[in-house]
Write a protein that holds these residues in place. Structure first.
Motif, PDB file in Angstrom:
ATOM      1  N   ASN A   1      19.364   9.617 -13.233  1.00 30.50           N
ATOM      2  CA  ASN A   1      19.620  10.925 -13.894  1.00 30.50           C
ATOM      3  C   ASN A   1      21.094  11.437 -13.380  1.00 30.50           C
ATOM      4  O   ASN A   1      21.681  12.243 -14.069  1.00 30.50           O
ATOM      5  CB  ASN A   1      18.515  12.009 -13.007  1.00 30.50           C
ATOM      6  N   GLN A   2      21.504  10.813 -12.159  1.00 30.05           N
ATOM      7  CA  GLN A   2      22.867  11.326 -11.465  1.00 30.05           C
ATOM      8  C   GLN A   2      24.255  10.595 -12.435  1.00 30.05           C
ATOM      9  O   GLN A   2      25.069  10.805 -12.054  1.00 30.05           O
ATOM     10  CB  GLN A   2      22.979  10.797  -9.973  1.00 30.05           C
TER      11      GLN A   2
ATOM     12  N   GLY B   1      25.424  14.490 -15.359  1.00 29.73           N
ATOM     13  CA  GLY B   1      25.696  13.186 -14.447  1.00 29.73           C
ATOM     14  C   GLY B   1      27.047  12.474 -14.778  1.00 29.73           C
ATOM     15  O   GLY B   1      27.856  12.974 -15.345  1.00 29.73           O
TER      16      GLY B   1
ATOM     17  N   THR C   1      25.297  17.153  -4.641  1.00 30.54           N
ATOM     18  CA  THR C   1      25.451  18.188  -5.680  1.00 30.54           C
ATOM     19  C   THR C   1      26.300  18.969  -5.555  1.00 30.54           C
ATOM     20  O   THR C   1      26.327  19.589  -4.446  1.00 30.54           O
ATOM     21  CB  THR C   1      23.670  18.290  -6.168  1.00 30.54           C
TER      22      THR C   1
ATOM     23  N   THR D   1      26.230  19.226 -10.910  1.00 23.59           N
ATOM     24  CA  THR D   1      26.672  17.919 -11.237  1.00 23.59           C
ATOM     25  C   THR D   1      26.830  16.914  -9.825  1.00 23.59           C
ATOM     26  O   THR D   1      26.487  17.610  -8.722  1.00 23.59           O
ATOM     27  CB  THR D   1      28.068  17.889 -11.845  1.00 23.59           C
TER      28      THR D   1
END
Length: 1019
Positions: free
Chosen positions: A719-720, A742, A783, A863
């Protein structure tokens, strides 16, 4: 009986200690995977009168728990680097029913438990599941993890051990130090799960086992959610060799069904910090201990009951062919299927930022003192028409793993050995219901008055004075039918070689290629517009509902019997509620067919209109390692190696386009439009040289010391690395919306690892060890939030009407006052439609972004970036002691872990904190003789950070200390039949999570005890 000693010799560059025959047997059992370790006389009897050979040995048989522990000690003692492991007592009989729960017996290993209470993922030395590499017979396995409760695919790399049965597992090896020959990704550890190989086993194995699983948690559910308290498990294995041990065949399989229950009190939408509504209470003295600094309030309080059904099928087939002693081919296939279904009922009260203002008739909202203030009493004031939520849902998913591998092992000469290995593996999790992976019907009863939540004990108390059940006040306020898909494929080729330069020197080299393709997709058929049902109450009267005692479902959590607790739990039946909603929807929508109404309340069958993230990761690796044994006064071993790893990532993303008319349909939610989709692709790459060195020395015959240094990487979550901007389907009138994106160009975490240890083997099968470790982690993925607006997405809680309402409400931003003002003064104007009486305490209706002067909705877009790192350090103490030949033994360990990557509870910004760091301890006692095999174990894990968001911003979630007692009893009837009783969670523990303070309850989960009784027959 005293056995002759065996002199010291060099074996593969290692020092062979003065071992008794029983220890030699244990070593052979470990290296060959044999089901029984034996050391026996060889050849025919000596002629009469002949002198006995001084090295002839009498038969010694080591079985059961003792054999398993002996093999694990041999693995630890003779390995280069720090390696711990668990070896099966017998093929087909692993010491625990769950592999994760077995690994928690190893020093430094902690487990994360699923909602059913079973161990599912592992944390090693404070490093979470995403950064521990799990291998099956040395191969990287794919993962296909879907978040429960509608969260969608969560991007995790963690392997879920709940998908694998323990019946065909021969051993677990946990490599805690980095090695050049080990695949990257295991910053905490590399865990190798080994299955039985027929040509490695010195005898035929044929057995079948049956068990009955009794789960007490089922009895803690209301009748409609209950499954069967007693469910079956069946397993079997057949392994044999043919044609003078040139052909080996092994087949194993298992089937298990488990019904269970979990009861949870929780706050789904987390804790809001510094809510200005607290300061607007008039007079301010109505808030007791009105906080001056950082404080938090809960958004709602929920009680959730879930009945779960799990069906697991595992199978493995292995074919081996050895045309000569120098050449061996292995072809194997592994199948794992895990199906999960559940039914859920939930009752909750939303507080909606409405705090007490009348101390004469309601308990005052009361805070603790700082530095972070939390409410121990929180009261919301309502007029008797507020909604008490009675949600009901179903969840269904099926996971399937298929792995096919080929291996060739060729001893080219006495000096050179080559190995080739390749596999194709796929893991896929899909919906298993026409209602999707996750479906819920949001039912509400609109007769709730004031509500008070008490957070002054372990169990959260919800008080609802005067609340009654009235089905004429029921209405559906929203529905979700979500399909989630997670699909991952791994293609891997590895070749390695060993070249022996001499008795004390050898070179190892290898080359590997891995391609991983990952797809995560979801589509949510969500309707928050009253589901097309007219808002007039009474249309859901008479549906199938039940009333139960709320406190009875939480009998193990202190405070459940508090007299302030609302006594009842109201539950609606999902099927009955959906059927009624379908009929009402069709009746209220001219021209709608039965099929169209059914589809309105079902999951979409494709993902073309939803989020679809796809990533391909290609890695190539090359390593070399030199092993040397020093034949000196103090025997030493040295391994020096380096690994080169190069990776390319390409990420393509399809996300939902939410531009269009937005609707403010309830106080706290603005619903975004769902239109078409947008698509984009990003890429990234990185490469690293990763050195490693392992040294050990035998300071004495029974004392070994080790030192290691190694570097490893941990890859970012899927997901990142996803491209595209994904927005949440709703926004808050005051706080705005959320989104995420991401970056496939993220660098992996890099860890420099130092280890020191000392091991004292003071008696046969007994030892004590101390280990110190230090990890310096850099490139930690953090994040960050960016404030952004999206073209075409306007805020209905803004513009001309909103500004006028804000002025009329005296600057009070509470949605109730503002919405009521807009409906009463602008009903029928562009964007404003009241659907209920204008003089109601809460006017029903919708406000859209068509209102004049609407401004863009602000979004907090999350993000990911690479940030600075920190360190992880700790110590491990472990011991094992056998009380002579009494059959009694005890083992235990304690791990202390500290890190600078902590969460600061006094900050409200996003933080890069390491999840899962905790102390842990284990204590196991056992007794074994020729008939009985008894084991009892206590496992404890200290408090740890489980998440950096509780669903409402940058708020931590801590899991409180948890301990569990398990036991097993085995009884042998003859040489072939064994009866077994496993007792799990005997202390009937519960798991509690909190936020910045203990009073900020996030969840309290109760499951129950579990008992398995069965028999295994060996042919």
């Amino acid at each position: 009986m005293k056995h002759p000693q065996i002199s010291k010799t060099r074996r593969g560059g290692q020092l062979a200690q003065r071992l008794k025959p029983v220890a030699w047997a244990s070593s052979i059992a470990l290296l060959t995977g044999a089901a029984a370790a034996q050391a026996q006389q060889t050849g025919a009897a000596a002629p009469a009168g002949a002198a006995s050979s001084p090295t002839s040995l009498e038969t010694v048989v080591v079985t059961g728990i003792r054999k398993s522990l002996d093999s694990a000690v041999t693995l630890k003692r003779e390995s280069r680097g720090l390696v711990d492991g668990i070896v099966a007592e017998d093929i087909g009989k692993f010491p625990d029913t769950n592999l994760a729960e077995s690994m928690q017996r190893i020093a430094g290993v902690s487990i994360d438990r699923s909602a059913s209470g079973e161990g599912s993922k592992v944390t090693v030395r404070g490093v979470g599941p995403d950064f521990n590499m799990v291998l099956l017979n040395g191969r990287q396995m794919p993962t296909a993890v879907i978040g429960w409760e509608g969260a969608g695919a969560n991007g995790s790399r963690a392997f879920d051990f709940a998908n694998l049965s323990s019946d065909s597992i021969a051993a677990l090896e946990v490599y805690k130090t980095a090695r050049a020959e080990s695949p990257t990704g295991g910053i905490g550890a590399t865990i190798n799960v080994k299955t039985a190989r027929p040509l490695d086993v010195r005898e035929r194995i044929a057995s079948i086992g049956v068990k009955a699983n009794y789960d007490a948690s089922v009895g803690r559910l209301p009748g409609p959610l209950q499954g069967s308290k007693t469910t079956p498990e069946v397993s079997g294995i057949y392994s044999d060799t043919f044609a003078n041990r040139t052909i080996g065949i092994s087949i194993s399989g298992s089937y298990s069904k488990r019904d269970s229950g979990s009861n949870k009190a929780y706050t789904q939408n987390g804790w809001g910090t510094n809510d200005p509504a607290v300061k607007s209470v008039s007079p301010a003295s109505n808030i007791v201990n009105n906080p001056a600094g950082l404080y938090a309030t809960s958004r709602e309080l929920r009680y959730s009951l879930t009945g779960m059904e799990r069906e697991r099928i595992n199978g493995q087939a292995t074919l081996q062919f050895a045309p000569s002693k120098e050449l061996k081919f292995t072809l194997d296939h592994t199948l794992a299927m895990n199906t999960l279904h559940s039914k859920n009922a939930e009752m909750s009260s939303w507080f909606n930022n409405s705090f007490s203002g009348d101390l004469k008739t309601n308990p005052a909202t009361q805070f603790t003192t700082g530095p972070v203030a939390a409410p121990i009493v929180q009261t919301a004031i309502w007029d008797g028409t507020h909604d008490l939520a009675l949600n009901t849902g179903q969840y269904a998913q099926k996971s399937k793993l298929n792995s096919t591998g080929f291996n060739a092992d060729w001893k080219v000469s006495d000096a050179l050995r080559l190995e080739f290995d390749a596999h194709h593996s796929n893991a896929k999790t899909t919906p298993d219901s026409p209602y999707g992976t996750y479906s819920t019907m949001d039912l509400a009863m609109f007769n709730q008055g004031n509500a008070t939540a008490y957070y002054d004990q372990k169990f959260p108390i919800l008080s609802l004075p005067g609340q009654k059940f009235d089905d004429t006040k029921l209405n559906v306020t929203g529905t979700q039918f979500r399909n989630n898909l997670s699909d991952q494929t791994v293609d891997q080729f590895q070749t390695r070689g060993t070249y022996r330069l001499g008795t004390d020197d050898k070179l190892l080299a290898g080359l590997g290629f891995t391609r991983t393709k990952n797809r995560s997709a979801s589509y949510n058929n969500q309707n928050n517009d009253w589901s097309g049902v007219a808002p007039s109450l009474g249309q859901f009267a008479g549906i199938n509902t039940g009333t139960y005692s709320l406190s009875s479902f939480f009998s193990r959590i202190p405070g459940h019997d508090d007299p302030r607790l609302f006594p009842s739990f109201y539950m609606a039946d999902f099927a009955s509620l959906r059927d009624r909603a379908v009929k009402i929807k069709q009746a209220n929508t001219p021209g709608m067919t039965q099929a169209q109404a059914e589809a309105y309340f079902a999951a979409a069958s494709d993902y073309t209109r939803g989020d679809d993230w796809r990533a391909t990761e290609k890695s190539s690796s090359l390593y070399g390692q030199w092993d040397h044994a020093f034949d000196t006064a103090i025997p030493m071993n040295l391994s020096v190696g380096v690994r080169y790893e190069s990776t390319k990532v390409e990420s393509s993303s399809q996300v939902v386009d939410h531009s269009g008319t937005t609707t403010w349909g309830s106080q706290n939610e603005i619903n975004l439009a769902s239109g078409g989709t947008t698509f984009g692709t990003k890429s990234g790459k990185y490469s690293y040289w990763l050195p490693s060195i392992d040294w050990d020395a035998d300071l004495a015959e029974n004392l070994k010391v080790r030192a290691s240094y190694g570097e490893n990487i941990g890859r970012p979550g899927w997901n990142q690395m996803q491209g595209g901007l994904s927005l949440g389907g709703t926004a808050n009138p005051n706080g705005g919306g959320t989104g995420s994106t991401g970056d496939p160009a993220l660098k992996p975490l890099r860890s420099k690892n130092f280890d020191l240890s000392a091991e004292y083997y003071y008696a046969k099968s007994s030892y004590a060890a101390l280990g110190l470790f230090y990890k310096k982690v850099s490139n930690f993925v953090t994040t960050s939030s960016v404030d952004a607006t999206v073209p075409g997405i306007l805020n209905p809680a803004s513009g001309t009407y909103y500004n006028a309402a804000l002025a009329a409400c005296g600057g009070n931003t509470q949605p109730l006052c503002i919405r009521n003002y807009i409906f009463r003064n602008y009903n029928g104007q562009p964007g404003v439609t009241a659907t209920g009486p204008l003089d109601a305490a809460e006017v029903a209706g919708t406000i859209t972004s068509a209102v004049p002067g609407a401004t863009p909705i602000p979004f907090k877009v999350t993000t990911f970036t690479n940030g600075p790192g920190d360190n992880i350090k700790g110590l491990e103490l472990n011991f094992q002691h056998m009380f002579g030949r009494s059959g009694f033994g005890v083992s235990g360990n304690y791990t202390k872990v500290k890190t600078g990557l902590k969460f600061n509870n006094l900050r409200t910004d996003q933080q890069a904190a390491l999840l899962g760091v905790s102390d842990s301890a284990n204590l196991v006692g056992f007794y074994e003789n020729d008939v009985w095999s008894i084991r009892a174990a206590y496992n404890w894990r200290g408090e740890f950070l489980a998440a950096t968001s509780d669903g409402n911003g940058n708020n931590p979630v801590y899991t409180e200390p948890y301990g569990q007692v398990d036991a097993s009893i085995g009884y042998k009837l003859g040489s072939n039949l064994t009866l077994q009783l496993d007792l799990l969670n005997l202390n009937d523990g519960y798991i509690r999570q909190h936020g910045r303070t203990n009073e900020m309850l996030v969840s309290a989960l109760q499951t129950g005890r579990r008992y398995l009784i069965g028999a295994r027959y060996r042919f």
